[in-house]
Design a protein around this motif. Sequence first.
Motif, short mmCIF file in Angstrom:
data_model
loop_
_atom_site.label_atom_id
_atom_site.label_comp_id
_atom_site.label_asym_id
_atom_site.label_seq_id
_atom_site.Cartn_x
_atom_site.Cartn_y
_atom_site.Cartn_z
N VAL A 91 -12.19 34.65 -0.07
CA VAL A 91 -11.25 35.60 -0.68
C VAL A 91 -10.93 35.20 -2.11
O VAL A 91 -10.84 36.05 -3.01
N GLY A 92 -10.78 33.91 -2.36
CA GLY A 92 -10.43 33.46 -3.70
C GLY A 92 -11.54 33.67 -4.71
O GLY A 92 -11.27 33.89 -5.90
N LEU A 93 -12.78 33.58 -4.28
CA LEU A 93 -13.91 33.74 -5.19
C LEU A 93 -14.21 35.19 -5.54
O LEU A 93 -14.88 35.45 -6.54
N VAL A 94 -13.72 36.12 -4.73
CA VAL A 94 -14.03 37.54 -4.95
C VAL A 94 -12.73 38.26 -5.33
O VAL A 94 -11.85 38.47 -4.48
N PRO A 95 -12.56 38.64 -6.59
CA PRO A 95 -11.32 39.32 -7.02
C PRO A 95 -11.00 40.57 -6.21
O PRO A 95 -9.83 40.86 -5.93
N PHE A 96 -12.04 41.32 -5.83
CA PHE A 96 -11.80 42.53 -5.05
C PHE A 96 -11.14 42.21 -3.71
O PHE A 96 -10.19 42.89 -3.28
N LEU A 97 -11.61 41.14 -3.06
CA LEU A 97 -11.02 40.75 -1.78
C LEU A 97 -9.59 40.26 -1.95
O LEU A 97 -8.74 40.49 -1.09
N ARG A 98 -9.30 39.56 -3.06
CA ARG A 98 -7.93 39.11 -3.30
C ARG A 98 -6.99 40.30 -3.41
O ARG A 98 -5.89 40.29 -2.84
N ARG A 99 -7.41 41.32 -4.12
CA ARG A 99 -6.56 42.51 -4.27
C ARG A 99 -6.47 43.28 -2.96
O ARG A 99 -5.40 43.80 -2.61
N ALA A 100 -7.58 43.36 -2.22
CA ALA A 100 -7.59 44.15 -0.99
C ALA A 100 -6.78 43.51 0.12
O ALA A 100 -6.22 44.21 0.97
N THR A 101 -6.70 42.17 0.14
CA THR A 101 -5.99 41.48 1.23
C THR A 101 -4.58 41.06 0.86
O THR A 101 -3.88 40.51 1.70
N HIS A 102 -4.17 41.29 -0.37
CA HIS A 102 -2.85 40.81 -0.81
C HIS A 102 -1.72 41.38 0.05
O HIS A 102 -0.86 40.64 0.53
N THR A 103 -1.73 42.68 0.26
CA THR A 103 -0.66 43.32 1.03
C THR A 103 -0.66 42.84 2.48
O THR A 103 0.40 42.57 3.06
N MET A 104 -1.84 42.73 3.06
CA MET A 104 -1.93 42.27 4.45
C MET A 104 -1.41 40.85 4.59
O MET A 104 -0.69 40.53 5.55
N VAL A 105 -1.77 39.98 3.65
CA VAL A 105 -1.31 38.60 3.71
C VAL A 105 0.20 38.53 3.58
O VAL A 105 0.88 37.80 4.33
N GLU A 106 0.76 39.28 2.64
CA GLU A 106 2.21 39.26 2.44
C GLU A 106 2.95 39.86 3.63
O GLU A 106 4.14 39.58 3.82
N PHE A 107 2.27 40.70 4.42
CA PHE A 107 2.89 41.26 5.62
C PHE A 107 2.83 40.29 6.79
O PHE A 107 3.82 40.11 7.53
N LEU A 108 1.70 39.64 6.98
CA LEU A 108 1.51 38.77 8.13
C LEU A 108 2.16 37.39 7.96
O LEU A 108 2.66 36.81 8.92
N ARG A 109 2.15 36.88 6.75
CA ARG A 109 2.61 35.51 6.52
C ARG A 109 4.08 35.30 6.88
O ARG A 109 4.43 34.26 7.45
N PRO A 110 5.00 36.24 6.60
CA PRO A 110 6.41 35.98 6.91
C PRO A 110 6.77 36.14 8.39
O PRO A 110 7.92 35.84 8.77
N ILE A 111 5.84 36.63 9.22
CA ILE A 111 6.17 36.83 10.63
C ILE A 111 6.48 35.48 11.27
O ILE A 111 5.66 34.56 11.23
N PRO A 112 7.67 35.31 11.87
CA PRO A 112 8.00 34.02 12.51
C PRO A 112 7.02 33.70 13.64
O PRO A 112 6.76 34.55 14.50
N SER A 113 6.49 32.50 13.63
CA SER A 113 5.51 32.13 14.65
C SER A 113 6.13 32.12 16.04
O SER A 113 5.46 32.42 17.03
N VAL A 114 7.42 31.79 16.12
CA VAL A 114 8.08 31.75 17.42
C VAL A 114 8.09 33.13 18.07
O VAL A 114 8.07 33.25 19.30
N ALA A 115 8.09 34.18 17.24
CA ALA A 115 8.09 35.54 17.79
C ALA A 115 6.80 35.85 18.53
O ALA A 115 6.75 36.81 19.32
#
Length: 266
Positions: A91-115
Amino acid sequence: MRLPPTRRPRASRRALLGVAGLAGFLAVWQSVPALGLIDPQYLPYVTDVLARLSEQLVDLAFWRRLGSTMTSWAIGLTVATIAAVGLGTVVGLVPFLRRATHTMVEFLRPIPSVALIPLAVLMFGIQRQAALVIIVYASFWQVFVQVIYGVADVDTVARDTALSFGLRRWERWTHLVLPTTLPYLLTGLRLAAAVALILAVTAEMVIGNPGLGRMIELSRSAGDAVGLYALVVVTGLLGLAVNLVFRFVERRTLSWHESVRGERAL
Protein backbone atom coordinates in the motif's frame (compact mmCIF):
# COMPACT_ATOMS: atom_id res chain seq x y z
CA MET A 1 30.20 -0.78 22.88
CA ARG A 2 31.48 1.00 25.99
CA LEU A 3 29.86 4.19 27.18
CA PRO A 4 32.05 7.32 27.12
CA PRO A 5 33.22 8.42 30.59
CA THR A 6 31.01 11.53 30.46
CA ARG A 7 27.90 9.41 29.89
CA ARG A 8 28.45 6.93 32.69
CA PRO A 9 27.63 9.38 35.54
CA ARG A 10 24.47 10.43 33.69
CA ALA A 11 23.37 6.82 33.28
CA SER A 12 24.11 6.18 36.97
CA ARG A 13 22.08 9.21 38.00
CA ARG A 14 19.14 8.08 35.89
CA ALA A 15 19.31 4.62 37.42
CA LEU A 16 19.44 6.05 40.95
CA LEU A 17 16.50 8.33 40.24
CA GLY A 18 14.53 5.36 38.92
CA VAL A 19 15.27 3.32 42.03
CA ALA A 20 14.38 6.28 44.27
CA GLY A 21 11.10 6.78 42.44
CA LEU A 22 10.20 3.10 42.79
CA ALA A 23 11.09 3.12 46.50
CA GLY A 24 8.95 6.21 47.02
CA PHE A 25 6.01 4.61 45.23
CA LEU A 26 6.25 1.47 47.36
CA ALA A 27 6.50 3.57 50.53
CA VAL A 28 3.36 5.50 49.63
CA TRP A 29 1.56 2.26 48.79
CA GLN A 30 2.49 0.80 52.17
CA SER A 31 1.46 3.98 54.00
CA VAL A 32 -1.98 4.40 52.44
CA PRO A 33 -3.60 1.29 54.04
CA ALA A 34 -1.46 1.67 57.18
CA LEU A 35 -2.89 5.15 57.77
CA GLY A 36 -6.42 3.91 57.16
CA LEU A 37 -6.92 6.00 54.03
CA ILE A 38 -8.07 2.89 52.14
CA ASP A 39 -9.27 -0.36 53.64
CA PRO A 40 -6.57 -3.07 53.29
CA GLN A 41 -9.35 -5.28 51.96
CA TYR A 42 -9.28 -3.18 48.78
CA LEU A 43 -5.63 -2.03 48.81
CA PRO A 44 -3.45 -4.62 50.58
CA TYR A 45 -0.09 -3.79 52.11
CA VAL A 46 2.73 -3.88 49.61
CA THR A 47 4.61 -6.27 51.88
CA ASP A 48 1.74 -8.76 51.68
CA VAL A 49 1.61 -8.42 47.88
CA LEU A 50 5.36 -8.96 47.53
CA ALA A 51 5.17 -11.98 49.83
CA ARG A 52 2.40 -13.49 47.69
CA LEU A 53 4.40 -12.70 44.58
CA SER A 54 7.39 -14.59 45.96
CA GLU A 55 5.10 -17.57 46.57
CA GLN A 56 3.85 -17.41 43.00
CA LEU A 57 7.38 -17.45 41.63
CA VAL A 58 7.99 -20.93 43.03
CA ASP A 59 4.63 -22.27 41.87
CA LEU A 60 4.82 -24.37 38.69
CA ALA A 61 1.17 -23.64 37.84
CA PHE A 62 1.94 -19.92 37.79
CA TRP A 63 4.72 -20.39 35.26
CA ARG A 64 2.45 -22.50 33.08
CA ARG A 65 -0.16 -19.74 33.04
CA LEU A 66 2.54 -17.18 32.33
CA GLY A 67 3.85 -19.32 29.48
CA SER A 68 0.36 -19.60 28.03
CA THR A 69 -0.08 -15.83 28.07
CA MET A 70 3.31 -15.18 26.48
CA THR A 71 2.67 -17.85 23.84
CA SER A 72 -0.54 -16.11 22.78
CA TRP A 73 1.31 -12.78 22.82
CA ALA A 74 4.18 -14.06 20.67
CA ILE A 75 1.97 -15.81 18.11
CA GLY A 76 -0.41 -12.86 17.77
CA LEU A 77 2.39 -10.31 17.48
CA THR A 78 4.25 -12.39 14.87
CA VAL A 79 1.18 -12.92 12.69
CA ALA A 80 0.19 -9.25 12.95
CA THR A 81 3.71 -8.06 12.10
CA ILE A 82 4.10 -10.30 9.04
CA ALA A 83 0.69 -9.29 7.69
CA ALA A 84 1.20 -5.59 8.44
CA VAL A 85 4.67 -5.43 6.86
CA GLY A 86 3.52 -7.18 3.71
CA LEU A 87 0.32 -5.20 3.19
CA GLY A 88 1.80 -1.94 4.44
CA THR A 89 4.70 -2.16 1.99
CA VAL A 90 2.41 -2.77 -0.97
CA VAL A 91 0.00 0.00 0.00
CA GLY A 92 2.81 2.42 0.82
CA LEU A 93 4.58 1.91 -2.50
CA VAL A 94 1.46 2.53 -4.60
CA PRO A 95 -0.02 6.05 -4.17
CA PHE A 96 -3.33 4.93 -5.66
CA LEU A 97 -3.71 2.22 -3.01
CA ARG A 98 -2.86 4.70 -0.23
CA ARG A 99 -5.65 6.99 -1.36
CA ALA A 100 -8.10 4.14 -1.98
CA THR A 101 -7.58 2.51 1.44
CA HIS A 102 -7.28 5.66 3.55
CA THR A 103 -10.97 5.86 4.47
CA MET A 104 -11.23 2.15 5.18
CA VAL A 105 -8.17 2.23 7.44
CA GLU A 106 -9.44 5.24 9.36
CA PHE A 107 -12.78 3.45 9.83
CA LEU A 108 -11.41 0.08 10.96
CA ARG A 109 -8.47 1.23 13.07
CA PRO A 110 -10.45 2.98 15.87
CA ILE A 111 -12.77 -0.01 16.43
CA PRO A 112 -12.06 -1.27 19.99
CA SER A 113 -10.60 -4.76 19.82
CA VAL A 114 -12.55 -5.79 22.91
CA ALA A 115 -15.76 -5.22 20.97
CA LEU A 116 -14.75 -8.11 18.69
CA ILE A 117 -14.54 -10.63 21.53
CA PRO A 118 -18.16 -11.89 21.09
CA LEU A 119 -17.49 -12.46 17.40
CA ALA A 120 -14.19 -14.24 18.14
CA VAL A 121 -15.88 -16.50 20.71
CA LEU A 122 -18.68 -17.22 18.24
CA MET A 123 -16.12 -18.25 15.62
CA PHE A 124 -13.66 -20.25 17.75
CA GLY A 125 -15.31 -20.79 21.13
CA ILE A 126 -13.26 -20.62 24.32
CA GLN A 127 -9.96 -21.42 22.65
CA ARG A 128 -6.66 -19.67 22.06
CA GLN A 129 -7.68 -18.83 18.50
CA ALA A 130 -10.36 -16.50 19.86
CA ALA A 131 -7.76 -14.56 21.83
CA LEU A 132 -5.43 -14.49 18.82
CA VAL A 133 -8.10 -12.79 16.72
CA ILE A 134 -8.21 -9.92 19.20
CA ILE A 135 -4.43 -9.71 19.59
CA VAL A 136 -3.74 -9.76 15.84
CA TYR A 137 -6.41 -7.17 15.09
CA ALA A 138 -5.15 -4.71 17.71
CA SER A 139 -1.46 -5.18 16.89
CA PHE A 140 -1.86 -5.12 13.13
CA TRP A 141 -2.81 -1.46 12.90
CA GLN A 142 0.13 -0.30 15.01
CA VAL A 143 2.62 -1.75 12.52
CA PHE A 144 0.57 -1.29 9.35
CA VAL A 145 0.18 2.47 9.67
CA GLN A 146 3.84 2.97 10.56
CA VAL A 147 5.00 0.91 7.57
CA ILE A 148 2.78 2.89 5.21
CA TYR A 149 4.19 6.18 6.48
CA GLY A 150 7.75 4.83 6.37
CA VAL A 151 7.54 3.52 2.81
CA ALA A 152 5.86 6.71 1.62
CA ASP A 153 8.50 8.89 3.35
CA VAL A 154 11.31 7.99 0.94
CA ASP A 155 12.87 11.24 -0.27
CA THR A 156 11.87 11.96 -3.85
CA VAL A 157 15.26 13.50 -4.67
CA ALA A 158 17.02 10.39 -3.41
CA ARG A 159 14.64 8.21 -5.41
CA ASP A 160 15.24 10.19 -8.60
CA THR A 161 18.99 10.11 -8.00
CA ALA A 162 18.90 6.34 -7.59
CA LEU A 163 16.98 6.02 -10.86
CA SER A 164 19.40 8.29 -12.67
CA PHE A 165 22.33 6.16 -11.48
CA GLY A 166 20.59 3.04 -12.73
CA LEU A 167 20.15 1.27 -9.41
CA ARG A 168 18.21 -1.95 -9.68
CA ARG A 169 14.89 -2.43 -7.89
CA TRP A 170 16.37 -4.50 -5.07
CA GLU A 171 19.20 -1.97 -4.67
CA ARG A 172 16.69 0.87 -4.36
CA TRP A 173 14.84 -1.24 -1.82
CA THR A 174 17.89 -1.97 0.35
CA HIS A 175 19.49 1.49 0.09
CA LEU A 176 16.40 3.74 0.09
CA VAL A 177 13.15 2.11 1.17
CA LEU A 178 14.44 -0.11 3.96
CA PRO A 179 16.58 2.51 5.77
CA THR A 180 13.71 5.00 5.61
CA THR A 181 11.07 2.53 6.74
CA LEU A 182 13.06 0.78 9.47
CA PRO A 183 12.64 3.49 12.16
CA TYR A 184 8.90 3.56 11.54
CA LEU A 185 8.71 -0.23 11.59
CA LEU A 186 10.57 -0.61 14.88
CA THR A 187 8.45 2.08 16.51
CA GLY A 188 5.29 0.34 15.35
CA LEU A 189 6.62 -3.02 16.51
CA ARG A 190 7.39 -1.65 19.98
CA LEU A 191 3.90 -0.19 20.27
CA ALA A 192 2.33 -3.37 18.90
CA ALA A 193 4.20 -5.51 21.44
CA ALA A 194 2.71 -3.54 24.33
CA VAL A 195 -0.77 -3.59 22.81
CA ALA A 196 -0.53 -7.34 22.15
CA LEU A 197 0.34 -8.00 25.79
CA ILE A 198 -2.58 -5.89 27.01
CA LEU A 199 -5.01 -7.70 24.72
CA ALA A 200 -3.60 -11.13 25.60
CA VAL A 201 -4.37 -10.56 29.28
CA THR A 202 -7.71 -8.88 28.54
CA ALA A 203 -8.85 -11.70 26.26
CA GLU A 204 -8.01 -14.28 28.91
CA MET A 205 -10.00 -12.36 31.50
CA VAL A 206 -13.08 -12.05 29.30
CA ILE A 207 -12.97 -15.29 27.30
CA GLY A 208 -11.63 -17.49 30.08
CA ASN A 209 -8.57 -18.95 28.35
CA PRO A 210 -5.83 -20.25 30.68
CA GLY A 211 -3.30 -17.56 31.50
CA LEU A 212 -2.56 -14.59 33.72
CA GLY A 213 -5.82 -12.91 32.78
CA ARG A 214 -7.79 -15.95 33.88
CA MET A 215 -5.87 -16.03 37.18
CA ILE A 216 -6.66 -12.35 37.76
CA GLU A 217 -10.35 -12.96 37.16
CA LEU A 218 -10.37 -15.96 39.50
CA SER A 219 -8.67 -13.90 42.23
CA ARG A 220 -11.25 -11.16 41.78
CA SER A 221 -14.20 -13.53 41.99
CA ALA A 222 -12.72 -15.18 45.10
CA GLY A 223 -12.16 -11.84 46.82
CA ASP A 224 -8.41 -12.48 47.03
CA ALA A 225 -7.17 -8.89 46.84
CA VAL A 226 -3.58 -9.81 47.71
CA GLY A 227 -3.38 -12.38 44.92
CA LEU A 228 -5.10 -9.99 42.52
CA TYR A 229 -2.57 -7.22 43.14
CA ALA A 230 0.32 -9.66 42.92
CA LEU A 231 -0.80 -10.74 39.46
CA VAL A 232 -1.32 -7.14 38.40
CA VAL A 233 2.26 -6.43 39.46
CA VAL A 234 3.38 -9.38 37.32
CA THR A 235 1.59 -8.00 34.26
CA GLY A 236 3.15 -4.60 34.91
CA LEU A 237 6.62 -6.13 35.11
CA LEU A 238 5.96 -8.03 31.89
CA GLY A 239 4.95 -4.83 30.14
CA LEU A 240 8.08 -3.10 31.40
CA ALA A 241 10.28 -5.99 30.29
CA VAL A 242 8.70 -6.08 26.82
CA ASN A 243 9.16 -2.34 26.38
CA LEU A 244 12.79 -2.44 27.55
CA VAL A 245 13.65 -5.34 25.25
CA PHE A 246 12.12 -3.73 22.18
CA ARG A 247 13.61 -0.37 23.11
CA PHE A 248 17.05 -2.01 23.36
CA VAL A 249 16.60 -3.68 19.97
CA GLU A 250 15.45 -0.39 18.49
CA ARG A 251 18.48 1.52 19.78
CA ARG A 252 20.93 -1.15 18.68
CA THR A 253 19.39 -1.47 15.21
CA LEU A 254 19.07 2.29 14.70
CA SER A 255 22.43 3.30 16.19
CA TRP A 256 23.13 5.08 12.90
CA HIS A 257 19.84 7.02 12.91
CA GLU A 258 19.72 10.65 14.00
CA SER A 259 16.91 10.02 16.51
CA VAL A 260 19.02 7.55 18.51
CA ARG A 261 22.21 9.58 18.09
CA GLY A 262 20.31 12.61 19.37
CA GLU A 263 19.21 10.70 22.49
CA ARG A 264 22.79 9.65 23.18
CA ALA A 265 23.97 13.23 22.91
CA LEU A 266 21.62 14.37 25.68
